[in-house]
Design an enzyme around this catalytic site. Sequence first.
Site, PDB file in Angstrom:
ATOM      1  N   SER A 161       0.806  -1.218   0.059  1.00 19.44           N
ATOM      2  CA  SER A 161      -0.031  -0.074   0.008  1.00 19.44           C
ATOM      3  C   SER A 161       0.911   1.304  -0.061  1.00 19.44           C
ATOM      4  O   SER A 161       1.556   1.526  -1.018  1.00 19.44           O
ATOM      5  CB  SER A 161      -1.175  -0.041   1.081  1.00 19.44           C
ATOM      6  OG  SER A 161      -2.166   0.768   0.830  1.00 19.44           O
ATOM      7  N   ASP A 185      -0.272  -4.058  -4.157  1.00 21.29           N
ATOM      8  CA  ASP A 185      -1.543  -3.204  -4.254  1.00 21.29           C
ATOM      9  C   ASP A 185      -1.125  -1.850  -3.712  1.00 21.29           C
ATOM     10  O   ASP A 185      -1.421  -1.376  -2.576  1.00 21.29           O
ATOM     11  CB  ASP A 185      -2.574  -3.623  -3.313  1.00 21.29           C
ATOM     12  CG  ASP A 185      -3.999  -3.222  -3.902  1.00 21.29           C
ATOM     13  OD1 ASP A 185      -3.922  -2.959  -5.204  1.00 21.29           O
ATOM     14  OD2 ASP A 185      -4.792  -2.856  -3.088  1.00 21.29           O
ATOM     15  N   HIS A 255      -7.696  -5.510  -0.713  1.00 22.87           N
ATOM     16  CA  HIS A 255      -6.486  -4.891  -0.531  1.00 22.87           C
ATOM     17  C   HIS A 255      -5.189  -5.973   0.131  1.00 22.87           C
ATOM     18  O   HIS A 255      -4.314  -5.843  -0.508  1.00 22.87           O
ATOM     19  CB  HIS A 255      -6.606  -3.639   0.683  1.00 22.87           C
ATOM     20  CG  HIS A 255      -5.495  -2.498   0.153  1.00 22.87           C
ATOM     21  ND1 HIS A 255      -4.926  -2.248  -0.740  1.00 22.87           N
ATOM     22  CD2 HIS A 255      -4.992  -1.830   1.280  1.00 22.87           C
ATOM     23  CE1 HIS A 255      -3.988  -1.200  -0.686  1.00 22.87           C
ATOM     24  NE2 HIS A 255      -3.888  -1.180   0.470  1.00 22.87           N
TER      25      HIS A 255
END
Length: 454
Positions: A161, A185, A255
């Site tokens: 992330s 991601d 996610h």
Amino acid sequence: MIYRKIIWGILYVTLMLFDTHRAQECEEMTDLNFKDSLAGTSLKVRLLLYTRADPSCGQLLSHQEPFSNSQFNVSSVTTFLIHGYRPTGSPPVWMKQFVEFLLNRRDMNVIVVDWNRGATNMNYWQVVKNTRKVANNLTDLIQKMKDNGANLSSIHMIGVSLGAHISGFTGANFNGEIGRITALDPAGPEFNGRPPEDRLDPSDALFVEALHTDMDALGYRNLLGHIDYYANGGADQPGCPKTILSGSEYFKCDHQRSVFLYMSSVNGSCPIIAYPCESYTDFQDGTCMDCGKFKSAGCPIFGYDSVRWRDTLVQLEQTRTYFQTNKASPFCKVGYKVDIVSWNQKTHWGYLTIKLSNGTEETQVELNHKSLKFERFQETSVLAQFERDIQPVKKITLKFCPRKGLRPRKKLRLLHIRLTPLQNHLRPLCRYDLLLEESKDVTFKPIPCEDSNF
């Protein structure tokens, strides 16, 4: 007898003292809570070193003298694990196992970048601002590594992330000489649409790869690396909740899936083939199975071993790839390219279900991503991905379901059907002259195809 008890007692106390001393030396990731998130936290970066010498024990590295009194070997490969936004303050549930998998894979330094103080904050925008500061902190450490003989090309940064962009900022500080960045991601909010200098991009390392699993919410949508993987189209991962009624899993499952997919590749549970393609629809239609540009190497394998394709990938323009997965480990699916030629007078539209059987086990897939078009003597192609490998395939069952609203009941006449395995070099399976009645199973024994083409 009494002396034996005394000796055993001394040994027991010694071991207990050793374990207590070891527990005091072993560091854990910062563990905060939702109250901390509401109050906001100031940035504090802690660097926890893990090695094969004691894979479950994290050593806290000194920012000033990271190599003193530690097991850090600057001549070894070094992998950084960098987490992302932590709105609840808890450490990532996957971190310890990720470290374990990496150290099982090869001898290396694994550095967990604990910036939980700074990532735990309800104010996401403040956390985004902290990413540059974390990158500067890592830049200082890597510069010290370089000054002590480390090769920048032996550094692998795995960022989750926001951690993906931290990796990018760090790599940019070394003019892209870092060996490898893996972005799991990469965060989208506050980074979508930004210029390359304000996000991860291919120039940040010698090899940059990005996995997308939640691009319609928390993840980044567009290409970021030399190769980008869009798992299951890049959004809505199988097995993840579809409604908010499932609580926090609804927000984080897609996610977080990126981490578990990559971990499975490190663990070597089963290979996932990534197919270069312009769109997910084209991939599902089976039009992207050609990996000729990779020559004898074939299609790239997603994950830890993708570095084998690095030399080719860095010479190409950014490569977009797709693959499908199961909802749980083992995530890899088994693919067949299905080619069908029908001979109905009129064009038919509908969906197919295909079931494979080896006599004791079965696996099934519904080809329903769109209504398939069957025209007289025209080949219809589609990709069929099954949950597991069934060999040898002794029986195949087909079911044809016409598009809703079309009546009267339809029959689909197949001149031939061909199933070509994609993961192995087995001979394609065929059947000739079949009649499929609406919504009825038709089972047959496949035969080896007569030639390589229809």
